[in-house]
Design a protein around this motif. Sequence first.
Motif, PDB file in Angstrom:
ATOM      1  N   ILE A 284      15.358  -8.771  24.430  1.00  0.00           N
ATOM      2  CA  ILE A 284      15.299  -9.143  23.017  1.00  0.00           C
ATOM      3  C   ILE A 284      15.820 -10.565  22.822  1.00  0.00           C
ATOM      4  CG2 ILE A 284      16.335  -8.683  20.745  1.00  0.00           C
ATOM      5  CD1 ILE A 284      16.271  -5.651  21.595  1.00  0.00           C
ATOM      6  N   ALA A 285      16.904 -10.891  23.484  1.00  0.00           N
ATOM      7  CA  ALA A 285      17.504 -12.227  23.342  1.00  0.00           C
ATOM      8  C   ALA A 285      16.560 -13.317  23.834  1.00  0.00           C
ATOM      9  CB  ALA A 285      18.832 -12.279  24.104  1.00  0.00           C
ATOM     10  N   VAL A 286      15.932 -13.117  24.984  1.00  0.00           N
ATOM     11  CA  VAL A 286      15.056 -14.157  25.531  1.00  0.00           C
ATOM     12  C   VAL A 286      13.751 -14.241  24.745  1.00  0.00           C
ATOM     13  CG1 VAL A 286      13.799 -12.880  27.345  1.00  0.00           C
ATOM     14  CG2 VAL A 286      14.393 -15.272  27.696  1.00  0.00           C
ATOM     15  N   ARG A 287      13.208 -13.120  24.310  1.00  0.00           N
ATOM     16  CA  ARG A 287      11.953 -13.131  23.554  1.00  0.00           C
ATOM     17  C   ARG A 287      12.109 -13.807  22.199  1.00  0.00           C
ATOM     18  NH1 ARG A 287       9.971  -7.381  22.975  1.00  0.00           N
ATOM     19  NH2 ARG A 287      12.194  -7.003  23.081  1.00  0.00           N
ATOM     20  N   ARG A 288      13.271 -13.698  21.600  1.00  0.00           N
ATOM     21  CA  ARG A 288      13.502 -14.307  20.283  1.00  0.00           C
ATOM     22  C   ARG A 288      13.150 -15.794  20.293  1.00  0.00           C
ATOM     23  NH1 ARG A 288      19.039 -13.162  19.105  1.00  0.00           N
ATOM     24  NH2 ARG A 288      18.243 -11.143  18.475  1.00  0.00           N
ATOM     25  N   TYR A 289      13.409 -16.477  21.386  1.00  0.00           N
ATOM     26  CA  TYR A 289      13.188 -17.920  21.444  1.00  0.00           C
ATOM     27  C   TYR A 289      12.003 -18.338  22.307  1.00  0.00           C
ATOM     28  CZ  TYR A 289      17.624 -18.045  19.122  1.00  0.00           C
ATOM     29  OH  TYR A 289      18.623 -17.844  18.202  1.00  0.00           O
ATOM     30  N   LEU A 290      11.621 -17.547  23.299  1.00  0.00           N
ATOM     31  CA  LEU A 290      10.601 -18.002  24.238  1.00  0.00           C
ATOM     32  C   LEU A 290       9.255 -17.311  24.117  1.00  0.00           C
ATOM     33  CD1 LEU A 290      12.692 -18.500  27.505  1.00  0.00           C
ATOM     34  CD2 LEU A 290      12.216 -20.122  25.660  1.00  0.00           C
ATOM     35  N   LEU A 291       9.123 -16.325  23.256  1.00  0.00           N
ATOM     36  CA  LEU A 291       7.876 -15.573  23.175  1.00  0.00           C
ATOM     37  C   LEU A 291       6.680 -16.462  22.832  1.00  0.00           C
ATOM     38  CD1 LEU A 291       6.728 -12.745  23.482  1.00  0.00           C
ATOM     39  CD2 LEU A 291       7.051 -12.422  21.040  1.00  0.00           C
ATOM     40  N   ALA A 292       6.825 -17.337  21.881  1.00  0.00           N
ATOM     41  CA  ALA A 292       5.698 -18.177  21.436  1.00  0.00           C
ATOM     42  C   ALA A 292       5.443 -19.381  22.345  1.00  0.00           C
ATOM     43  CB  ALA A 292       5.945 -18.657  20.011  1.00  0.00           C
ATOM     44  N   THR A 293       6.268 -19.590  23.350  1.00  0.00           N
ATOM     45  CA  THR A 293       6.098 -20.761  24.225  1.00  0.00           C
ATOM     46  C   THR A 293       5.072 -20.553  25.328  1.00  0.00           C
ATOM     47  OG1 THR A 293       7.811 -20.051  25.780  1.00  0.00           O
ATOM     48  CG2 THR A 293       8.515 -21.404  23.889  1.00  0.00           C
ATOM     49  N   GLY A 294       4.728 -19.310  25.621  1.00  0.00           N
ATOM     50  CA  GLY A 294       3.831 -19.008  26.747  1.00  0.00           C
ATOM     51  C   GLY A 294       4.580 -18.826  28.050  1.00  0.00           C
ATOM     52  N   LEU A 295       5.873 -19.102  28.064  1.00  0.00           N
ATOM     53  CA  LEU A 295       6.640 -18.981  29.304  1.00  0.00           C
ATOM     54  C   LEU A 295       6.770 -17.533  29.786  1.00  0.00           C
ATOM     55  CD1 LEU A 295       9.530 -21.507  28.631  1.00  0.00           C
ATOM     56  CD2 LEU A 295       7.680 -21.744  30.288  1.00  0.00           C
ATOM     57  N   LEU A 296       6.666 -16.581  28.872  1.00  0.00           N
ATOM     58  CA  LEU A 296       6.822 -15.177  29.242  1.00  0.00           C
ATOM     59  C   LEU A 296       5.483 -14.512  29.544  1.00  0.00           C
ATOM     60  CD1 LEU A 296       9.493 -14.205  26.568  1.00  0.00           C
ATOM     61  CD2 LEU A 296       9.866 -14.861  28.953  1.00  0.00           C
ATOM     62  N   TYR A 297       4.391 -15.277  29.483  1.00  0.00           N
ATOM     63  CA  TYR A 297       3.048 -14.734  29.710  1.00  0.00           C
ATOM     64  C   TYR A 297       2.897 -14.299  31.157  1.00  0.00           C
ATOM     65  CZ  TYR A 297      -2.038 -14.479  29.827  1.00  0.00           C
ATOM     66  OH  TYR A 297      -3.327 -14.056  29.986  1.00  0.00           O
ATOM     67  N   LEU A 298       2.444 -13.068  31.365  1.00  0.00           N
ATOM     68  CA  LEU A 298       2.306 -12.518  32.703  1.00  0.00           C
ATOM     69  C   LEU A 298       0.897 -12.669  33.262  1.00  0.00           C
ATOM     70  CD1 LEU A 298       4.316  -9.201  32.273  1.00  0.00           C
ATOM     71  CD2 LEU A 298       5.068 -11.342  33.303  1.00  0.00           C
ATOM     72  N   GLY A 299      -0.047 -13.060  32.432  1.00  0.00           N
ATOM     73  CA  GLY A 299      -1.451 -13.164  32.869  1.00  0.00           C
ATOM     74  C   GLY A 299      -1.744 -14.429  33.635  1.00  0.00           C
ATOM     75  N   VAL A 300      -3.006 -14.645  33.831  1.00  0.00           N
ATOM     76  CA  VAL A 300      -3.456 -15.801  34.609  1.00  0.00           C
ATOM     77  C   VAL A 300      -3.965 -16.877  33.694  1.00  0.00           C
ATOM     78  CG1 VAL A 300      -4.618 -16.391  36.727  1.00  0.00           C
ATOM     79  CG2 VAL A 300      -4.474 -14.018  36.065  1.00  0.00           C
TER      80      VAL A 300
END
Length: 116
Positions: A100-116
């Motif tokens: 929850i803590a990391v997603r709050r700030y990095l979700l919209a950056t694309g850094l957490l994207y698991l796809g290709v």
Amino acid sequence: MVYATYEFYQEGFGGDEIPQDSFSRLAKRSSEYINMVTFERAMAFSDDNDLLKKACCAVAEAIKINEEGGGVVAESVGRITKNYAAGVTNTPNEEERLSIAVRRYLLATGLLYLGV
């Protein structure tokens, strides 16, 4: 690479939960967690909005809570007491708290994207 300093934690993030003597250790662990969940893409991320710094601070606070045994399960204010039975609370577990803590700030950056 540690993404946030104690000065940023206090001034930029507005944090006051972590004492200065513990921040360096927690920020290092937080940065390692961020590198893990971003597959180390965070190290090359151009961070104009201080999102990595803020994520580092938020995750550091979550790690601190985890180290202290989790969230509050009993609270007393004067003569009023609240207790929550195990398994009946909505308190996140340790991994959920970090996520929850990391997603709050990095979700919209694309850094957490698991796809290709």
